[in-house]
Design an enzyme around this catalytic site. Sequence first.
Site, PDB file in Angstrom:
ATOM      1  N   HIS A   1       0.856  -1.200   0.000  1.00 42.48           N
ATOM      2  CA  HIS A   1       0.000   0.000   0.000  1.00 42.48           C
ATOM      3  C   HIS A   1       0.879   1.233   0.000  1.00 42.48           C
ATOM      4  O   HIS A   1       2.111   1.131   0.134  1.00 42.48           O
ATOM      5  CB  HIS A   1      -0.970  -0.020   1.183  1.00 42.48           C
TER       6      HIS A   1
ATOM      7  N   HIS B   1       1.151   3.872   2.019  1.00 44.08           N
ATOM      8  CA  HIS B   1       1.560   4.622   3.209  1.00 44.08           C
ATOM      9  C   HIS B   1       3.072   4.836   3.158  1.00 44.08           C
ATOM     10  O   HIS B   1       3.812   3.947   2.718  1.00 44.08           O
ATOM     11  CB  HIS B   1       1.156   3.876   4.493  1.00 44.08           C
TER      12      HIS B   1
ATOM     13  N   ASP C   1       5.547   4.753   5.102  1.00 40.99           N
ATOM     14  CA  ASP C   1       6.532   3.849   5.716  1.00 40.99           C
ATOM     15  C   ASP C   1       6.735   2.567   4.903  1.00 40.99           C
ATOM     16  O   ASP C   1       7.588   1.744   5.234  1.00 40.99           O
ATOM     17  CB  ASP C   1       6.150   3.522   7.175  1.00 40.99           C
ATOM     18  N   HIS C   2       5.961   2.392   3.841  1.00 42.09           N
ATOM     19  CA  HIS C   2       6.119   1.196   2.994  1.00 42.09           C
ATOM     20  C   HIS C   2       6.629   1.536   1.587  1.00 42.09           C
ATOM     21  O   HIS C   2       6.863   0.645   0.784  1.00 42.09           O
ATOM     22  CB  HIS C   2       4.776   0.460   2.866  1.00 42.09           C
TER      23      HIS C   2
ATOM     24  N   HIS D   1      -7.263  -2.235   5.777  1.00 43.68           N
ATOM     25  CA  HIS D   1      -6.414  -1.174   6.315  1.00 43.68           C
ATOM     26  C   HIS D   1      -7.025   0.192   5.993  1.00 43.68           C
ATOM     27  O   HIS D   1      -8.090   0.259   5.375  1.00 43.68           O
ATOM     28  CB  HIS D   1      -5.010  -1.341   5.718  1.00 43.68           C
TER      29      HIS D   1
ATOM     30  N   ASP E   1       0.028  -4.390   6.468  1.00 38.17           N
ATOM     31  CA  ASP E   1      -0.833  -3.687   7.426  1.00 38.17           C
ATOM     32  C   ASP E   1      -2.296  -4.115   7.288  1.00 38.17           C
ATOM     33  O   ASP E   1      -2.893  -3.980   6.223  1.00 38.17           O
ATOM     34  CB  ASP E   1      -0.736  -2.177   7.210  1.00 38.17           C
TER      35      ASP E   1
ATOM     36  N   HIS F   1       6.493  -5.316  11.835  1.00 36.09           N
ATOM     37  CA  HIS F   1       5.795  -4.019  11.805  1.00 36.09           C
ATOM     38  C   HIS F   1       5.491  -3.546  13.231  1.00 36.09           C
ATOM     39  O   HIS F   1       4.370  -3.194  13.581  1.00 36.09           O
ATOM     40  CB  HIS F   1       4.497  -4.125  10.978  1.00 36.09           C
TER      41      HIS F   1
HETATM   42 ZN   LIG Z   1      -0.154   1.397   6.646  1.00 31.13          ZN
END
Ligand SMILES: [Zn+2]
Length: 301
Positions: A62, A64, A66-67, A142, A210, A268
């Site tokens: 996804h 976000h 942090d990914h 998520h 996530d 995570h």
């Molecule tokens: Zn996320």
Amino acid sequence: MNAEIIILGNSSAIPAHGRGLSSQVLQHPESNYLIDCGEGTQFKLIENRLRLSKINSIFISHLHVDHILGLPGLLSTLGMQSRSAPLQIFAPPGLTEMLDVIFDHTATYLPFEIKINVVDATKYQLIHQDSHFKVYSLPLDHRSPCSGFKFLEKVKRNIHPDVIRKYRLNYDQINALKSGKDLSLQGVQLKSEECTFIKNEARSYAYLSDTAYKPSLASYVEGVDLLYHESTYTHDLQHLAAERKHSTAHQAAMLAKDARVKRLVIGHFSSRYKNLMPLLEEARKIFPSTFLAEEGKRFPL
Ligand SMILES: [Zn+2]
């Protein structure tokens, strides 16, 4: 087959306690599959002596930050290394637009073709296959469209040598039988199943990025050799997990148990945990074969 999962980053949201952001590699002798690409992934790839040129496909769960934030830098490095081989990227909608803006404004030119495949994060479906694996998307729950990935190794077959000798098979005929096709030779029926034997046991890996706890995922990952499930919190914070659409270590272990997987890896982790043992102990009470996704750790498939 010597395939293994190598953990590059395991921290949720921000880097903390020496832990970096989400990324891992499925390493296969002939190809590397990068899964998520948090900030700092390039450094971790180098630290773990993984050749960037062997990455042929990238799977993004996804968008976000942090990914994903490691991706533009990694692509730029591949360009500067004069990569010419095409690269496949699998991601939910929006990645193409995001990369276009970044590369336009940074005047970055990539000398290789990128094929971005948009993944429908609401569906379980086959999204990719090559000569080693079939890859399926897994619908996660998520705050933004988010997909997990299941890698199923293809079964490879070898031919019995006496069949080659007896029928004087040529290269194409051998390959046809090995790939599962039956042959008719001068009135004789050669059945692939009878002329060949299974060379490798098909291994499997599922990556559940996530997600809120979603028990129905168990049916998609039933019996896999290795399951990664996010475990952002311990179970005393299950209300926070539910609110932010994340899972607890307890919930990850419940899913592993329901799905009767062989081993569970949890990752995570929230930055509130300097010591990860409470998460591991919580999961092991339900599913003993649980391990921490510590950076640099390798899990053979
Ligand atoms: Zn996320």
